[in-house]
Design a protein around this motif. Structure first.
Motif, mmCIF file in Angstrom:
data_model
loop_
_atom_site.group_PDB
_atom_site.id
_atom_site.type_symbol
_atom_site.label_atom_id
_atom_site.label_comp_id
_atom_site.label_asym_id
_atom_site.label_seq_id
_atom_site.Cartn_x
_atom_site.Cartn_y
_atom_site.Cartn_z
ATOM 1 N N GLY A 178 -5.947 4.849 -10.884
ATOM 2 C CA GLY A 178 -6.752 4.526 -12.046
ATOM 3 C C GLY A 178 -7.366 5.801 -12.606
ATOM 4 N N ASP A 179 -8.247 5.667 -13.577
ATOM 5 C CA ASP A 179 -8.891 6.841 -14.164
ATOM 6 C C ASP A 179 -9.778 7.559 -13.154
ATOM 7 N N ARG A 180 -10.591 6.818 -12.419
ATOM 8 C CA ARG A 180 -11.497 7.420 -11.436
ATOM 9 C C ARG A 180 -11.267 6.932 -10.018
ATOM 10 N N VAL A 181 -10.632 5.776 -9.867
ATOM 11 C CA VAL A 181 -10.468 5.170 -8.551
ATOM 12 C C VAL A 181 -8.985 4.973 -8.246
ATOM 13 N N ASN A 182 -8.573 5.418 -7.068
ATOM 14 C CA ASN A 182 -7.222 5.189 -6.567
ATOM 15 C C ASN A 182 -7.318 4.330 -5.317
ATOM 16 N N VAL A 183 -6.450 3.336 -5.216
ATOM 17 C CA VAL A 183 -6.379 2.475 -4.042
ATOM 18 C C VAL A 183 -5.011 2.713 -3.412
ATOM 19 N N VAL B 256 -9.569 3.965 -0.323
ATOM 20 C CA VAL B 256 -9.965 4.172 -1.713
ATOM 21 C C VAL B 256 -10.388 5.621 -1.897
ATOM 22 N N ASP B 257 -9.925 6.246 -2.970
ATOM 23 C CA ASP B 257 -10.387 7.556 -3.404
ATOM 24 C C ASP B 257 -11.203 7.374 -4.677
ATOM 25 N N VAL B 258 -12.393 7.945 -4.708
ATOM 26 C CA VAL B 258 -13.226 7.911 -5.912
ATOM 27 C C VAL B 258 -13.367 9.343 -6.404
ATOM 28 N N ALA B 259 -12.888 9.589 -7.614
ATOM 29 C CA ALA B 259 -12.880 10.945 -8.163
ATOM 30 C C ALA B 259 -14.283 11.413 -8.503
ATOM 31 N N VAL B 260 -14.602 12.624 -8.055
ATOM 32 C CA VAL B 260 -15.830 13.297 -8.449
ATOM 33 C C VAL B 260 -15.535 14.111 -9.709
ATOM 34 N N ASN B 261 -14.378 14.754 -9.705
ATOM 35 C CA ASN B 261 -13.849 15.448 -10.871
ATOM 36 C C ASN B 261 -12.324 15.443 -10.747
ATOM 37 N N ARG B 262 -11.648 16.215 -11.577
ATOM 38 C CA ARG B 262 -10.181 16.191 -11.585
ATOM 39 C C ARG B 262 -9.564 16.690 -10.287
ATOM 40 N N ARG B 263 -10.220 17.605 -9.601
ATOM 41 C CA ARG B 263 -9.666 18.226 -8.393
ATOM 42 C C ARG B 263 -10.233 17.701 -7.075
#
Length: 182
Positions: free
Chosen positions: A106-111, A144-151
């Motif tokens: 997703g934009d900020r969250v990956n499952v 689950v990964d929650v993006a803090v920023n792009r990297r």
């Protein structure tokens, strides 16, 4: 020869931004963090173990990747029953695992979900050599990964692990850490 090398270098330098602009997912991810390996009665003499987990993942496309990881957990158990009065078991469990990972981005969250294959080695320490062993390890899990920023992202992960190593026969494993994406 110098012009050829300079031309090739310029070509590579111009290709990197183009790849970065067209990529809708990271090509490589590195992750590291805290890992918890709970113990049950089948894991004697190991107690609930704390440790670290590190790994890398290469993404083939937006939804499929292949990863490898190493986890090391340690524990100290003192209340081992009347047969082991006064003895202390200092155990170490090391796991080397690889497998496929499937990710919904997703934009900020990956499952993601994954399968685990590899080996585990349990060392029960001095006085408990008969309980030390190693064996084939398998399992599955997700997170689950929650993006803090792009990297960079924060990862939470849960795995169910089975092993032919008695010291880590059938366990769950929890992970909390960070992910660097390139």
């Amino acid at each position: 020869m110098t012009r050829l090398l300079a031309g090739f270098t310029m070509f590579l330098a111009s290709a990197v931004p183009a790849v970065a602009q067209t990529a809708d997912h990271p090509r490589v991810e590195f992750f590291a963090g805290y890992s918890l390996l709970p113990a049950n009665g089948d894991d004697f003499p190991r107690a609930t173990s704390h440790g670290v987990q590190i790994g890398a993942q290469g993404n083939v496309n937006r939804w499929f990747g292949v990863f490898g990881e190493v986890a090391v957990h340690k524990s100290t158990a003192t209340d081992l029953g009347p047969s082991f009065a006064g003895q202390v078991a200092r155990t170490t469990v090391t796991q080397w695992l690889v497998g496929p990972r499937f990710t919904a981005r997703g934009d900020r969250v990956n499952v993601f979900g994954h399968a685990l294959f590899g080996t585990s080695k349990g060392d029960a320490g001095a006085g408990f050599e008969g309980f030390s062993d190693s064996g084939v390890t398998f399992g599955g899990g997700g997170g689950v990964d929650v993006a803090v920023n792009r990297r960079f992202a924060v990862r939470g992960q849960f795995d169910l692990i089975g092993s032919f190593a008695d010291i880590v026969e059938g366990n769950s494993r929890l992970f909390l850490g960070g992910v660097l994406r390139f």
